[in-house]
Motif scaffolding. Structure first.
Motif, PDB file in Angstrom:
ATOM      1  N   UNK A 110       0.833  -1.203   0.000  1.00  0.00           N
ATOM      2  CA  UNK A 110       0.000   0.000   0.000  1.00  0.00           C
ATOM      3  C   UNK A 110       0.872   1.260   0.000  1.00  0.00           C
ATOM      4  N   UNK A 111       1.959   1.213   0.779  1.00  0.00           N
ATOM      5  CA  UNK A 111       2.853   2.370   0.832  1.00  0.00           C
ATOM      6  C   UNK A 111       3.526   2.641  -0.508  1.00  0.00           C
ATOM      7  N   UNK A 112       3.657   1.601  -1.325  1.00  0.00           N
ATOM      8  CA  UNK A 112       4.284   1.756  -2.639  1.00  0.00           C
ATOM      9  C   UNK A 112       3.268   2.023  -3.740  1.00  0.00           C
ATOM     10  N   UNK A 113       2.010   2.233  -3.355  1.00  0.00           N
ATOM     11  CA  UNK A 113       0.999   2.592  -4.335  1.00  0.00           C
ATOM     12  C   UNK A 113       0.251   1.435  -4.954  1.00  0.00           C
ATOM     13  N   UNK A 114       0.417   0.275  -4.419  1.00  0.00           N
ATOM     14  CA  UNK A 114      -0.308  -0.882  -4.941  1.00  0.00           C
ATOM     15  C   UNK A 114      -1.708  -0.920  -4.330  1.00  0.00           C
ATOM     16  N   UNK A 115      -2.633  -1.491  -5.069  1.00  0.00           N
ATOM     17  CA  UNK A 115      -3.965  -1.790  -4.542  1.00  0.00           C
ATOM     18  C   UNK A 115      -3.887  -3.122  -3.794  1.00  0.00           C
ATOM     19  N   UNK A 116      -4.494  -3.171  -2.632  1.00  0.00           N
ATOM     20  CA  UNK A 116      -4.466  -4.402  -1.828  1.00  0.00           C
ATOM     21  C   UNK A 116      -5.874  -4.968  -1.740  1.00  0.00           C
ATOM     22  N   UNK A 117      -5.999  -6.237  -2.063  1.00  0.00           N
ATOM     23  CA  UNK A 117      -7.262  -6.971  -1.911  1.00  0.00           C
ATOM     24  C   UNK A 117      -7.035  -8.069  -0.875  1.00  0.00           C
ATOM     25  N   UNK A 118      -7.859  -8.085   0.140  1.00  0.00           N
ATOM     26  CA  UNK A 118      -7.728  -9.085   1.207  1.00  0.00           C
ATOM     27  C   UNK A 118      -8.995  -9.941   1.226  1.00  0.00           C
ATOM     28  N   UNK A 165      -3.684  -0.659 -12.265  1.00  0.00           N
ATOM     29  CA  UNK A 165      -2.662  -0.484 -11.233  1.00  0.00           C
ATOM     30  C   UNK A 165      -2.251  -1.853 -10.696  1.00  0.00           C
ATOM     31  N   UNK A 166      -0.979  -2.017 -10.321  1.00  0.00           N
ATOM     32  CA  UNK A 166      -0.575  -3.304  -9.743  1.00  0.00           C
ATOM     33  C   UNK A 166      -1.292  -3.545  -8.421  1.00  0.00           C
ATOM     34  N   UNK A 167      -1.542  -4.784  -8.138  1.00  0.00           N
ATOM     35  CA  UNK A 167      -2.273  -5.124  -6.927  1.00  0.00           C
ATOM     36  C   UNK A 167      -1.591  -6.286  -6.199  1.00  0.00           C
ATOM     37  N   UNK A 168      -1.859  -6.351  -4.892  1.00  0.00           N
ATOM     38  CA  UNK A 168      -1.503  -7.502  -4.058  1.00  0.00           C
ATOM     39  C   UNK A 168      -2.805  -8.150  -3.625  1.00  0.00           C
ATOM     40  N   UNK A 169      -2.942  -9.428  -3.906  1.00  0.00           N
ATOM     41  CA  UNK A 169      -4.128 -10.184  -3.508  1.00  0.00           C
ATOM     42  C   UNK A 169      -3.723 -11.205  -2.450  1.00  0.00           C
ATOM     43  N   UNK A 170      -4.291 -11.088  -1.254  1.00  0.00           N
ATOM     44  CA  UNK A 170      -4.048 -12.048  -0.171  1.00  0.00           C
ATOM     45  C   UNK A 170      -5.322 -12.856   0.047  1.00  0.00           C
ATOM     46  N   UNK A 171      -5.208 -14.151  -0.102  1.00  0.00           N
ATOM     47  CA  UNK A 171      -6.310 -15.060   0.262  1.00  0.00           C
ATOM     48  C   UNK A 171      -5.913 -15.674   1.601  1.00  0.00           C
ATOM     49  N   UNK A 194      -4.258 -18.088  -8.706  1.00  0.00           N
ATOM     50  CA  UNK A 194      -3.529 -18.095  -9.972  1.00  0.00           C
ATOM     51  C   UNK A 194      -2.454 -17.019  -9.938  1.00  0.00           C
ATOM     52  N   UNK A 195      -1.437 -17.199 -10.745  1.00  0.00           N
ATOM     53  CA  UNK A 195      -0.518 -16.096 -10.994  1.00  0.00           C
ATOM     54  C   UNK A 195      -1.162 -15.165 -12.011  1.00  0.00           C
ATOM     55  N   UNK A 196      -0.731 -13.918 -12.021  1.00  0.00           N
ATOM     56  CA  UNK A 196      -1.367 -12.929 -12.889  1.00  0.00           C
ATOM     57  C   UNK A 196      -0.364 -11.854 -13.279  1.00  0.00           C
ATOM     58  N   UNK A 197      -0.427 -11.367 -14.533  1.00  0.00           N
ATOM     59  CA  UNK A 197       0.431 -10.236 -14.919  1.00  0.00           C
ATOM     60  C   UNK A 197       0.015  -8.942 -14.233  1.00  0.00           C
ATOM     61  N   UNK A 198      -1.171  -8.936 -13.634  1.00  0.00           N
ATOM     62  CA  UNK A 198      -1.657  -7.714 -13.015  1.00  0.00           C
ATOM     63  C   UNK A 198      -1.193  -7.506 -11.592  1.00  0.00           C
ATOM     64  N   UNK A 199      -0.701  -8.562 -10.932  1.00  0.00           N
ATOM     65  CA  UNK A 199      -0.335  -8.395  -9.534  1.00  0.00           C
ATOM     66  C   UNK A 199       0.277  -9.642  -8.938  1.00  0.00           C
ATOM     67  N   UNK A 200       0.306  -9.680  -7.604  1.00  0.00           N
ATOM     68  CA  UNK A 200       0.989 -10.725  -6.838  1.00  0.00           C
ATOM     69  C   UNK A 200      -0.027 -11.422  -5.953  1.00  0.00           C
ATOM     70  N   UNK A 201      -0.060 -12.756  -6.004  1.00  0.00           N
ATOM     71  CA  UNK A 201      -1.030 -13.542  -5.243  1.00  0.00           C
ATOM     72  C   UNK A 201      -0.319 -14.242  -4.091  1.00  0.00           C
ATOM     73  N   UNK A 202      -0.825 -14.023  -2.878  1.00  0.00           N
ATOM     74  CA  UNK A 202      -0.277 -14.638  -1.667  1.00  0.00           C
ATOM     75  C   UNK A 202      -1.408 -15.334  -0.921  1.00  0.00           C
ATOM     76  N   UNK A 203      -1.207 -16.605  -0.590  1.00  0.00           N
ATOM     77  CA  UNK A 203      -2.204 -17.402   0.129  1.00  0.00           C
ATOM     78  C   UNK A 203      -1.612 -17.799   1.475  1.00  0.00           C
ATOM     79  N   UNK A 204      -2.412 -17.751   2.541  1.00  0.00           N
ATOM     80  CA  UNK A 204      -1.991 -18.289   3.834  1.00  0.00           C
ATOM     81  C   UNK A 204      -2.861 -19.492   4.166  1.00  0.00           C
ATOM     82  N   UNK A 205      -2.235 -20.537   4.718  1.00  0.00           N
ATOM     83  CA  UNK A 205      -2.971 -21.769   5.005  1.00  0.00           C
ATOM     84  C   UNK A 205      -2.234 -22.598   6.036  1.00  0.00           C
ATOM     85  N   UNK A 206      -2.998 -23.317   6.854  1.00  0.00           N
ATOM     86  CA  UNK A 206      -2.399 -24.285   7.773  1.00  0.00           C
ATOM     87  C   UNK A 206      -1.932 -25.536   7.041  1.00  0.00           C
TER      88      UNK A 206
END
Length: 699
Positions: A110-118, A165-171, A194-206
């Motif tokens: 967010x500080x670098x101007x990315x859109x964050x989706x949680x 705009x580039x985005x970070x997606x956290x699932x 999925x991976x995407x040219x539009x942003x970075x996908x990060x998943x958290x899981x047990x």
């Protein structure tokens, strides 16, 4: 508005001057005639569109600095900026800080101007569609495709891929991976991950299963190291420095959730706990108190993720959905693996596990249950040479044990049977498990005679039986302490058991007799020969009268009298007693009988001390061969026989052979008994003697 026959939006036929055809909006007023009543027909309103999904895509904000994750965050940051070709997944047990790492990355993005989706668990599809809308997708189209999963997938990813705009997606908390794709592996990237040219996908899981996520890059999030854990504890307490932070953080195992709870307790209850030392004293024996003290800070809805007990119970529920046997197996492991020593896999034989608390069990179902626990981060597998061990994080084991109740007693009894199956094979492991069992038995069966009387005679009998079981467990603790070379501790454990057992059951009760035997042995090993001799003579008379002169327990007491004769260097007396014990056990049980082997080994020692090391060595080697066949080469008793083979070689004037044997003995005993065991010191002394002696000079 009045309508005229023949109007553009209506018609009138000759059969009924009051008939009307055409679209009606609002209400139609019909008059039968100018004198009649008026009937008003309300038009049927079109169905309302479904309400828009109320989805929050806001990322959580870390309440304090994120400690101990700088390296991981640097890697994730680089991958995010470079355009990762695959998604990234943070795995680890609940409460270890996966969400915190993701939230810290979101802050940086967010500080670098990315859109964050949680995107949160429970309705990943709604969150993903809403993210696509925020990325530029028309809402009208979103509502049209929302209910069709495959269309929604294609539509959402098309707009996310083309986001301006580039985005970070956290699932976050994808603990049920099927929510990401019910038809394929999440790693196939055909669903919501999925991976995407539009942003970075990060998943958290047990779920720590690389095959499930591949080719995504998996990062395992573990406990914090000591400096980071202490700093995190002080942060949560709102203090720049916190006295005792290192000790308390160590007690909590570096688990971020536990550190957070402890910090909040210190910040709120400063009168009760002015520093970390005070809270540590409260938690020293019962870490479960952490949840009770912190409970007011955690909303009820978040209890399954906000309290330690809730975190592990949620993990167990998730595991049980796939492998029902995994949950009771974890509870058994929490009893057996209660300390720093992991559980040897061979101490979990199917012959003892099958049935009872775990129900029917075969090799495949056992392997699936273990794997389910490993995948969810509750258990790790360690390998040493060709052997496998199962290890629980100490805080996981302790919290699971704290949740056991009287209904779990069959699991505790099963754990004790597993220990009996290979008794004295892994002494340090057995001791920690026995101590946990004693604690659980006391908690599950509090000694309350008045309450038992009020419940009736049957309940009193149950309480008495429970006490007898607890006494037997304590006797096992004493025996294990003796094997571990801790006779003072053994006496401290056994003396009150003997007193209580004699008072409640009598001196001749099956519970009191073995306790009396081990207590006398503990005193003998402390050099109190006369005191031990009196106790063993009294016990031998009682056992001979009750059990008979050739009962194994009677002969075991006679064997101890033979050891006392050795201590007094009364070699003829010792030889006579030990010969009788050896021959009696050989007649009735054969050469693999443990008492036969003990008697044979010590009889050979008497022979050596009488000046015949060659005959003594023959006897020692015979004992060694049988123990190696029955117990295995690495067993500490097999090694004990090897030590005496070395002693005979030393006495024969063969220092090189003795040194080789003693060196092997030292290695095995350090592993089996611990480096501080008295026998380890004994063999070190022998090594020093042999190394400094001249060839051919007997000790």
């Amino acid at each position: 508005m009045p309508l005229s026959p023949g109007a553009a939006d209506g018609s009138c036929d000759g059969r009924s001057a009051n008939a009307f055809r055409g679209d009606v909006h609002g209400q139609l007023v019909q008059a039968r005639d100018i004198h009649g009543g008026v009937t008003i027909h309300a038009s049927q309103a079109p169905p309302l569109p479904p309400p828009l999904a109320d989805v929050s895509l806001d990322a959580p904000r870390p309440a304090t600095a994120v400690r101990g994750r700088d390296g991981l965050l640097a890697v994730l940051g680089r991958e995010m900026r470079a355009g990762a070709p695959v998604p990234h997944v943070l795995t680890g047990p609940g409460g270890f800080g996966k969400t915190t790492v993701a939230a810290a990355l979101a802050e940086r993005a967010r500080a670098e101007g990315w859109t964050v989706f949680w995107v949160r668990p429970g309705d990943v599809a709604a969150g993903m569609v809403e993210a696509a809308v925020e990325a530029g997708g028309p809402r009208r189209e979103a509502e049209r495709v929302r209910s069709a999963r495959h269309q929604a997938l294609r539509w959402a990813w098309r707009h996310l891929d083309a986001a301006p705009r580039p985005w970070l997606l956290v699932i976050d908390n994808a603990d049920r991976p099927e929510e990401l794709d019910p038809e394929n592996r999440p790693g196939d990237q055909l669903g919501w991950m999925r991976s995407s040219p539009g942003g970075f996908v990060l998943v958290t899981s047990r779920v720590d299963d690389p095959l499930l996520w591949s080719p995504a890059r998996v990062h395992r999030v573990g406990e914090l190291d000591a400096p980071a854990a202490a700093a995190a504890l002080a942060d949560h307490a709102g203090l720049a420095e916190l006295a005792g932070a290192e000790e308390l953080a160590g007690r909590l195992g570096g688990v971020p959730l536990a550190l957070s709870l402890a910090g909040r307790i210190l910040a709120t209850h400063g009168v009760l706990f002015p520093d970390a030392h005070a809270l540590l004293d409260r938690l020293r024996e019962d870490v479960g108190a952490l949840d009770g003290l912190a409970a007011p800070f955690v909303p009820v809805a978040d209890a399954d993720r906000g309290l330690l007990s809730g975190v592990w119970e949620l993990s167990l529920r998730l595991v049980a959905e796939r492998e029902p046997k995994a949950a009771p197996l974890l509870r058994i492991l929490a009893v057996l693996g209660s300390g720093p020593v992991p559980v040897p896999l061979r101490r979990l034989p199917l012959s003892e596990l099958a049935g009872g608390a775990l129900g029917p069990l075969d090799e495949a179902s056992f392997a699936r249950a273990v794997n389910a626990l490993v995948v969810h981060g509750l258990v790790t597998v360690e390998r040493r040479e060709a052997e496998a061990f199962l290890r629980l994080h100490p805080l996981v084991a302790e919290t699971v044990r704290a949740g056991l109740t009287g209904t779990d007693l069959p699991l505790v009894e099963l754990a004790e049977r597993l220990l009996d199956h290979q008794r004295h094979r892994d002494l340090r492991f057995e001791l920690q498990a026995l101590m946990a069992i004693v604690s659980l038995r006391v908690r599950m069966h509090p000694a309350d005679e008045d309450a038992a009387t009020a419940r009736g005679r049957a309940s009193t009998a149950t309480t008495t039986a429970a006490r007898a079981e607890a006494f037997r467990t304590l006797v096992s603790v004493g025996g294990t302490l003796l094997y571990l070379g801790r006779p003072e501790d053994a006496e401290a454990a056994l003396a009150p058991v003997v007193a209580a057992a004699e008072e409640q059951f009598g001196r001749a009760h099956p519970t009191a007799l073995p306790a009396r035997h081990l207590l006398a042995e503990a005193r003998l090993r402390q050099g109190r020969v006369d005191e031990a001799g009196r106790s063993f003579r009294e016990l031998h008379a009682d056992r001979a009268e009750i059990l008979g002169p050739e009962h194994p327990d009677t002969l075991d007491t006679a064997y101890q009298l033979g050891l006392i004769a050795i201590r007094r260097e009364r070699w003829d007396e010792a030889g006579e007693i030990l010969s009788e014990v050896r021959e009696a056990r050989l007649r009735t049980a054969g050469e693999e009988d443990p008492l036969f082997l003990f008697a044979a080994q010590n009889l050979s020692y008497v022979t050596m001390r009488l000046g015949d090391p060659v005959s003594a060595e023959t006897g020692f080697r015979r004992v060694h061969r049988v123990r190696e066949r029955v117990l295995g080469a690495g067993h500490h008793l097999t090694t004990d026989a090897a030590f005496y083979v070395g002693r005979a070689a030393q006495e024969r004037g063969e220092p090189a052979e003795a040194l080789r044997i003693f060196t092997d003995v030292l290695r095995n005993w350090e592993e089996q008994l611990g480096k501080d065991h008295p026998q380890v010191e004994t063999v070190k002394g022998r090594i020093a003697e042999v190394a400094g002696s001249d060839a051919g000079t007997p000790s």
